[in-house]
Every structure is written in C-alpha cells, then in structure tokens.
Design an enzyme around this catalytic site. Structure first.
Site, mmCIF file in Angstrom:
data_model
loop_
_atom_site.group_PDB
_atom_site.id
_atom_site.type_symbol
_atom_site.label_atom_id
_atom_site.label_comp_id
_atom_site.label_asym_id
_atom_site.label_seq_id
_atom_site.Cartn_x
_atom_site.Cartn_y
_atom_site.Cartn_z
ATOM 1 N N TYR A 177 1.001 -0.982 -0.157
ATOM 2 C CA TYR A 177 -0.064 0.021 -0.162
ATOM 3 C C TYR A 177 0.778 1.214 -0.107
ATOM 4 O O TYR A 177 1.992 1.092 -0.206
ATOM 5 C CB TYR A 177 -1.001 -0.049 1.210
ATOM 6 N N GLY A 315 -4.420 -13.879 11.997
ATOM 7 C CA GLY A 315 -5.429 -13.285 10.793
ATOM 8 C C GLY A 315 -6.641 -14.282 10.666
ATOM 9 O O GLY A 315 -7.612 -14.209 11.406
#
Length: 362
Positions: A177, A315
C-alpha cells in the site's frame, strides 16, 4: 521464558495475553464507508484477544478503494465507531485502529479519483470494486507540495480514532500500500527527498509516524511492515537493509509496538521470497515486536518462548474462531472459515461462527 498467555505492555496499552487479532478486511461497512452495528458484534466476540488490530480503515476518500471498508476521516464515521469500541471495551478487550492509504491499489470507480502513489506506476492484477474485478489503473505521483496534506490526513485520522474510543492506532506501512510503495525501490522512482536512497525512501514513514505520535502519543502508536518479497507488485532489491533501517528509525521514535507480516516457511497464502528478516529487525528495534502470518498455536508458542517475538497476531484463524484464545489454551480444534462469505455484507460467515465450548455443551 514467556508464554502466549502472559501479559505484555505495549506502550500505554496493557495486553493480558500475547495472542493478538491481526487486521482483517471484511467489507461490513456501508457504501459510504461508515461502520455498522454488525461490526460491534463481530469485534466484541473476539475481545479475549490480547489486542485487536482493526480491519484496515481509510484515512481519506482518496486512499480508501475497498468497497464497504470503513473510514475515519469524517464525523459520521467517528460516531459510528463509538458503539464498536464501546462493545469491545465492555467485553474486556482492547483495540487499535489500523490507518490505511492504499495508494495505487485503489480504483477510480470506488474513489472517484485517479490513484496516487510514490511514482507513476500500475499495480499488477485487478482491483476489487463495486462492479467486480477491474484492471488496476496507472497512479499519478504525489507532488512534493501534496505531502504535507497527506501527513495531515494521517494526523486527522489518528485524532479521530482516539475520539472514537480506540486505544491507539497502527499505521499500515505494509502489503504494497501507499507507504510501502514509497519504501520499495521497484515502486519508488522519485528523484526528490522521498526517493533514491534508503534514507529518503523511509522519510514518509518517518514523518507520518512522528506526526501521529505528536497527536496521540508514541505510546499509543504502532506500525505494520511486511519485510518480505513481492506483495501486490511492490518489491525491493535489498529488503534487509531497507527494513532494518526502517525499524531502527521507528525504534528511535519510541513507538508502542511494531507488527510485521512475514510468512512462515512455505506459506501458500503469500509465499516469502527472501530469508526471514525478523531476526535482524529484533536486533535494531527496542520495543515490543509482533509477528504475523501462517503461525500455528505450536509455532507461535515456540516463537514467543524463543524471544524472537513478544506476541503473535493471528489473522485467518480469527475469522472462524472468535474464541481463539480459549481454543489455544484448551488445546481445542480450530474451525475453518467459509471463503464464500469473507466479503459479503451480512452476518453469515461474520458473527455466526460458534464458540467451541458452547458447541460442546449444546
């Protein structure tokens, strides 16, 4: 020798155990990127985690290209986050907001704007949009004069996070990102103070982290890095030198914790193309270090006991196991997530996963 069930201090945040919930984008916000009551139920179910790191949350319309993901740039979003953080705290949990600018990974059909990045590049693959998968678009390079505005966007989102009741924030500087696009030399071709040398390429990370720490305190500021090979087309020719320099700078700032996504072994999710860098980072970063990706309860316990990490962020196991701490402590089997409902809008595959002990007594 520490265990997963020992407490750990993360700056101003006291975590009662070392089994953390990693950020998980699930797309349960509104079309306008406002959190929903369903999200309060989801996170409160997982409040036994030592720390919850929220799903990636946009700092601005420009930077949020994921459909139905939440933001933190406006008053409506702040007010809608309050019941979520209240529910987590009422259940005994702690949560930090992961602050997100996707850079070139956004699509104009979601944001209404051309994506921005460190340089004029195009990510490989396709974007997830309201209209399905679409090819990524070429980003325009952020002008030097725009950098202060970008930093202000992070500063405002961090202040909004505290107003919304979060215990702190985590800067998303990983996974290809925007900040990661500035860090890596195959996506950053700038010739100004933010490009070229490693010292220049970590400048944006440094400035954003300091700006956020100035607003909410370094003791409530965390950072995520991904010191691995290619991720969403972002890569670097010398990742060990880059990421150890970045970690050393973050250590100087005195952040509350550093979390790193570095796949373990032969990960089938996002394979690691370079030798693990976590041991080198452990030598230069003096604060709590959290590792993430592909850990089993057994490998997590060994890693914390060895001193390589202070905690492990899980996660995907948290998708189908809201009671993950209880399951690990009791040696109970882990449920598998329903892939078909990962990004749908309803409670299915989000708030309806059973707790193991409830199932056993039913």
């Amino acid at each position: 020798m520490p265990t997963l069930f020992d407490p750990v201090q993360l700056g101003a945040i006291a975590a009662p155990n070392r089994i953390f919930m990693a950020p998980l984008t699930r797309g349960r916000g509104t079309h306008e990127h406002v959190p929903t009551p369903l999200m309060a139920d989801h996170y409160a179910q997982r409040a036994s985690a030592g720390l919850i790191i929220s799903e990636a949350t946009g700092i601005s319309r420009e930077g949020l290209g994921w459909p139905y993901a939440p933001g933190l740039w406006g008053d409506e979003q702040v007010e809608a986050w309050k019941p979520v953080t209240d529910a987590i705290h009422a259940a005994g949990g702690r949560i930090v907001a992961q602050l997100w600018h996707m850079g070139r990974i956004v699509h104009s059909s979601v944001t209404g704007q051309q994506p921005v990045s460190s340089s004029a590049t195009t990510a490989p693959g396709q974007a997830h949009t309201y209209g399905g998968k679409q090819d990524y678009e070429e980003a325009r390079p952020l002008a030097l004069a725009e950098i202060p505005r970008l930093i202000d966007d992070y500063r405002r989102a961090a202040a909004n996070a505290i107003k919304a009741g979060f215990d702190g924030v985590q800067l998303h500087a990983a996974n290809g990102y925007l900040i990661d696009q500035f860090l890596r030399d195959n996506s950053n071709f700038r010739e100004d103070a933010y490009g070229g040398s490693i010292d220049n390429r970590i400048r944006l990370l440094d400035e954003v982290t300091r700006a956020v720490a100035d607003v909410i305190g370094a003791d409530r500021t965390g950072v995520r890095l991904s010191p691995n090979g290619d991720v969403q087309g972002a890569n670097d020719s010398n990742p060990q030198a880059l990421f150890t320099a970045a970690a050393a700078r973050l250590s100087e700032i005195g952040i509350a914790f550093l979390e790193m996504r570095e796949p373990q072994g032969d990960s089938s999710f996002r394979p690691n193309e370079v030798p693990p860098i976590a041991p080198a980072i452990r030598q230069v970063f003096n604060g709590p270090l959290i590792l993430n990706s592909d850990f089993t309860p057994e490998s997590a316990e060994r890693t914390v006991a060895s001193g390589l990490a202070d905690a492990i962020a899980f996660g995907r196991p948290y998708i189908a196991n809201p009671d993950l701490v209880d399951r690990i402590s009791g040696g109970l089997p882990l449920a598998s997530p329903d892939v078909a409902t990962l990004y749908t809008q309803g409670p299915e595959g989000y708030t309806d996963y059973p707790f193991a002990r409830e199932t056993a007594t039913a």
